[in-house]
Write a protein that holds these residues in place. Sequence first.
Motif, PDB file in Angstrom:
ATOM      1  N   UNK B 169      -0.368 -23.574  -7.127  1.00  0.00           N
ATOM      2  CA  UNK B 169       0.395 -22.431  -7.673  1.00  0.00           C
ATOM      3  C   UNK B 169      -0.346 -21.113  -7.484  1.00  0.00           C
ATOM      4  N   UNK B 170      -1.623 -21.139  -7.814  1.00  0.00           N
ATOM      5  CA  UNK B 170      -2.415 -19.909  -7.844  1.00  0.00           C
ATOM      6  C   UNK B 170      -2.935 -19.530  -6.454  1.00  0.00           C
ATOM      7  N   UNK B 171      -2.487 -20.277  -5.421  1.00  0.00           N
ATOM      8  CA  UNK B 171      -2.869 -19.937  -4.047  1.00  0.00           C
ATOM      9  C   UNK B 171      -1.773 -19.131  -3.358  1.00  0.00           C
ATOM     10  N   UNK B 172      -0.619 -19.005  -3.998  1.00  0.00           N
ATOM     11  CA  UNK B 172       0.508 -18.295  -3.388  1.00  0.00           C
ATOM     12  C   UNK B 172       0.046 -16.926  -2.910  1.00  0.00           C
ATOM     13  N   UNK B 173       0.275 -16.644  -1.636  1.00  0.00           N
ATOM     14  CA  UNK B 173      -0.231 -15.407  -1.036  1.00  0.00           C
ATOM     15  C   UNK B 173      -1.253 -15.708   0.046  1.00  0.00           C
ATOM     16  N   UNK B 174      -1.873 -16.891  -0.043  1.00  0.00           N
ATOM     17  CA  UNK B 174      -2.814 -17.342   0.985  1.00  0.00           C
ATOM     18  C   UNK B 174      -2.013 -18.056   2.088  1.00  0.00           C
ATOM     19  N   UNK B 175      -2.508 -18.081   3.319  1.00  0.00           N
ATOM     20  CA  UNK B 175      -1.806 -18.848   4.357  1.00  0.00           C
ATOM     21  C   UNK B 175      -1.833 -20.341   3.998  1.00  0.00           C
ATOM     22  N   UNK B 176      -0.689 -21.029   4.006  1.00  0.00           N
ATOM     23  CA  UNK B 176      -0.657 -22.442   3.620  1.00  0.00           C
ATOM     24  C   UNK B 176      -1.590 -23.316   4.471  1.00  0.00           C
ATOM     25  N   UNK B 177      -1.863 -22.895   5.711  1.00  0.00           N
ATOM     26  CA  UNK B 177      -2.722 -23.697   6.590  1.00  0.00           C
ATOM     27  C   UNK B 177      -4.134 -23.864   6.022  1.00  0.00           C
ATOM     28  N   UNK B 178      -4.576 -22.927   5.183  1.00  0.00           N
ATOM     29  CA  UNK B 178      -5.958 -23.039   4.697  1.00  0.00           C
ATOM     30  C   UNK B 178      -6.045 -23.596   3.271  1.00  0.00           C
ATOM     31  N   UNK B 179      -4.917 -23.999   2.700  1.00  0.00           N
ATOM     32  CA  UNK B 179      -4.960 -24.574   1.342  1.00  0.00           C
ATOM     33  C   UNK B 179      -6.017 -25.674   1.185  1.00  0.00           C
ATOM     34  N   UNK B 180      -6.150 -26.586   2.167  1.00  0.00           N
ATOM     35  CA  UNK B 180      -7.164 -27.645   1.986  1.00  0.00           C
ATOM     36  C   UNK B 180      -8.599 -27.127   1.820  1.00  0.00           C
ATOM     37  N   UNK B 181      -8.833 -25.873   2.241  1.00  0.00           N
ATOM     38  CA  UNK B 181     -10.166 -25.307   2.062  1.00  0.00           C
ATOM     39  C   UNK B 181     -10.266 -24.486   0.779  1.00  0.00           C
ATOM     40  N   UNK B 182      -9.170 -24.391   0.071  1.00  0.00           N
ATOM     41  CA  UNK B 182      -9.152 -23.551  -1.132  1.00  0.00           C
ATOM     42  C   UNK B 182      -9.210 -24.364  -2.424  1.00  0.00           C
ATOM     43  N   UNK B 183      -8.919 -25.659  -2.332  1.00  0.00           N
ATOM     44  CA  UNK B 183      -8.965 -26.447  -3.557  1.00  0.00           C
ATOM     45  C   UNK B 183      -8.491 -27.858  -3.342  1.00  0.00           C
ATOM     46  N   UNK B 184      -8.423 -28.601  -4.450  1.00  0.00           N
ATOM     47  CA  UNK B 184      -8.016 -30.000  -4.373  1.00  0.00           C
ATOM     48  C   UNK B 184      -7.278 -30.421  -5.641  1.00  0.00           C
ATOM     49  N   UNK B 185      -6.221 -31.198  -5.445  1.00  0.00           N
ATOM     50  CA  UNK B 185      -5.463 -31.699  -6.595  1.00  0.00           C
ATOM     51  C   UNK B 185      -6.283 -32.731  -7.378  1.00  0.00           C
ATOM     52  N   UNK B 186      -7.325 -33.296  -6.748  1.00  0.00           N
ATOM     53  CA  UNK B 186      -8.146 -34.296  -7.458  1.00  0.00           C
ATOM     54  C   UNK B 186      -8.787 -33.681  -8.702  1.00  0.00           C
ATOM     55  N   UNK B 187      -9.087 -32.387  -8.627  1.00  0.00           N
ATOM     56  CA  UNK B 187      -9.683 -31.701  -9.778  1.00  0.00           C
ATOM     57  C   UNK B 187      -8.665 -31.625 -10.917  1.00  0.00           C
ATOM     58  N   UNK B 188      -7.418 -31.237 -10.581  1.00  0.00           N
ATOM     59  CA  UNK B 188      -6.369 -31.141 -11.604  1.00  0.00           C
ATOM     60  C   UNK B 188      -6.044 -32.512 -12.188  1.00  0.00           C
ATOM     61  N   UNK B 189      -6.050 -33.527 -11.338  1.00  0.00           N
ATOM     62  CA  UNK B 189      -5.737 -34.879 -11.800  1.00  0.00           C
ATOM     63  C   UNK B 189      -6.746 -35.317 -12.867  1.00  0.00           C
ATOM     64  N   UNK B 190      -8.016 -35.033 -12.611  1.00  0.00           N
ATOM     65  CA  UNK B 190      -9.056 -35.400 -13.575  1.00  0.00           C
ATOM     66  C   UNK B 190      -8.893 -34.626 -14.880  1.00  0.00           C
ATOM     67  N   UNK B 191      -8.599 -33.336 -14.761  1.00  0.00           N
ATOM     68  CA  UNK B 191      -8.468 -32.495 -15.963  1.00  0.00           C
ATOM     69  C   UNK B 191      -7.228 -32.913 -16.761  1.00  0.00           C
ATOM     70  N   UNK B 192      -6.119 -33.149 -16.058  1.00  0.00           N
ATOM     71  CA  UNK B 192      -4.883 -33.573 -16.729  1.00  0.00           C
ATOM     72  C   UNK B 192      -5.090 -34.883 -17.489  1.00  0.00           C
TER      73      UNK B 192
END
Lengths: 81, 242
Positions: B169-192
């Motif tokens: 969500x908070x990456x909106x505005x970044x090129x989607x191609x670089x999302x994998x270098x900006x974060x990981x859902x594994x972090x959110x999964x652990x926090x959730x």
Amino acid sequence: MEAPQYVAARVQGALAEDDRTHELGIRVDVRGDQLFLRGQVGCLERRALIADVAAEAAPGLTIHNELSVVDVREPEEEEKL
Amino acid sequence: MSLRIAAVGDVHLGVDVGGRYRSHLNGIEEKADVLLLAGDLTRHGTLEEGEVVVNEFRDLPIPVVAVLGNHDHHSDKPAEIAAMLRDAGIMVLHDDSVVVEVNGTRLGVVGGKGFGGGFAGKCASEFGEPEIKAFVNHTKRIADRWRVALKELDADKRVVLSHYSPVNDTLAGEPPEIYPFLGSYLLAEAIDAEGADLILHGHAHMGTEKGLTSAGIRVRNVALPVLGRAYGVYCLNGDEGC
Ligand SMILES: [Fe+2]
Ligand SMILES: [Fe+2]
């Protein structure tokens, strides 16, 4: 002639890896012999430095420095969560 | 009691701008009870830049908790920079937690640098060459350590402080191609899985301030270019009057 995409990628790589800049968030576009730099930087000095590094990585191209300098505003009222 | 959290990331201080950010911190104690720094405090991660960061954030009237970012790792001196910050009284998280007492509320902060890999359905997995496995495994180990730190955390309010983003969500505005270098859902999964009241991150300079995890935990991208202001302030006891 080198494809413009490769030139843009090389400039972007130089901006990230050059010790003077290390800027990862700069958008670089090449159209013909024109190179466009877009994005936000912290101060005027860095804006100029980024254009210098880009010019070195793409000799012969005309650089259009469209980077904007972000002003740090004072903090606003808090968000209640 | 009110609990006002000031946060900013990606200040990217260099030796040429020492003292420039500090002026914005005057009077911060009137606006916030604690300051969290979401990494990329330096440009190249040199000790000289670490010194600038120390001078910029030392001796503030409120507690300061920090994580480092990828730029702070560039010169292979993250441990040295963390030690310099700690010597100046700034708490530095490295996939662990700290509890700060604020106006009678125990605020627990868990976190660290985080890492990339991408988001569910569009991400790397631990398969193939050792380089890809090492990349994914780095994120998995971090997420596991956060999960344990959250599980063991004994606090009234829980905030996760990261450099990389746990959500897209908070990456909106970044090129989607670089999302994998900006974060990981594994972090959110652990926090959730363990629960938290707020997640703060930086790194995505062109992203968006506000987002949510799948479980509905609020996420705020506090990268300085995203905020455009010296720091964001988030009040966790909103109903009790901030
Ligand atoms: Fe950054
Ligand atoms: Fe970063």
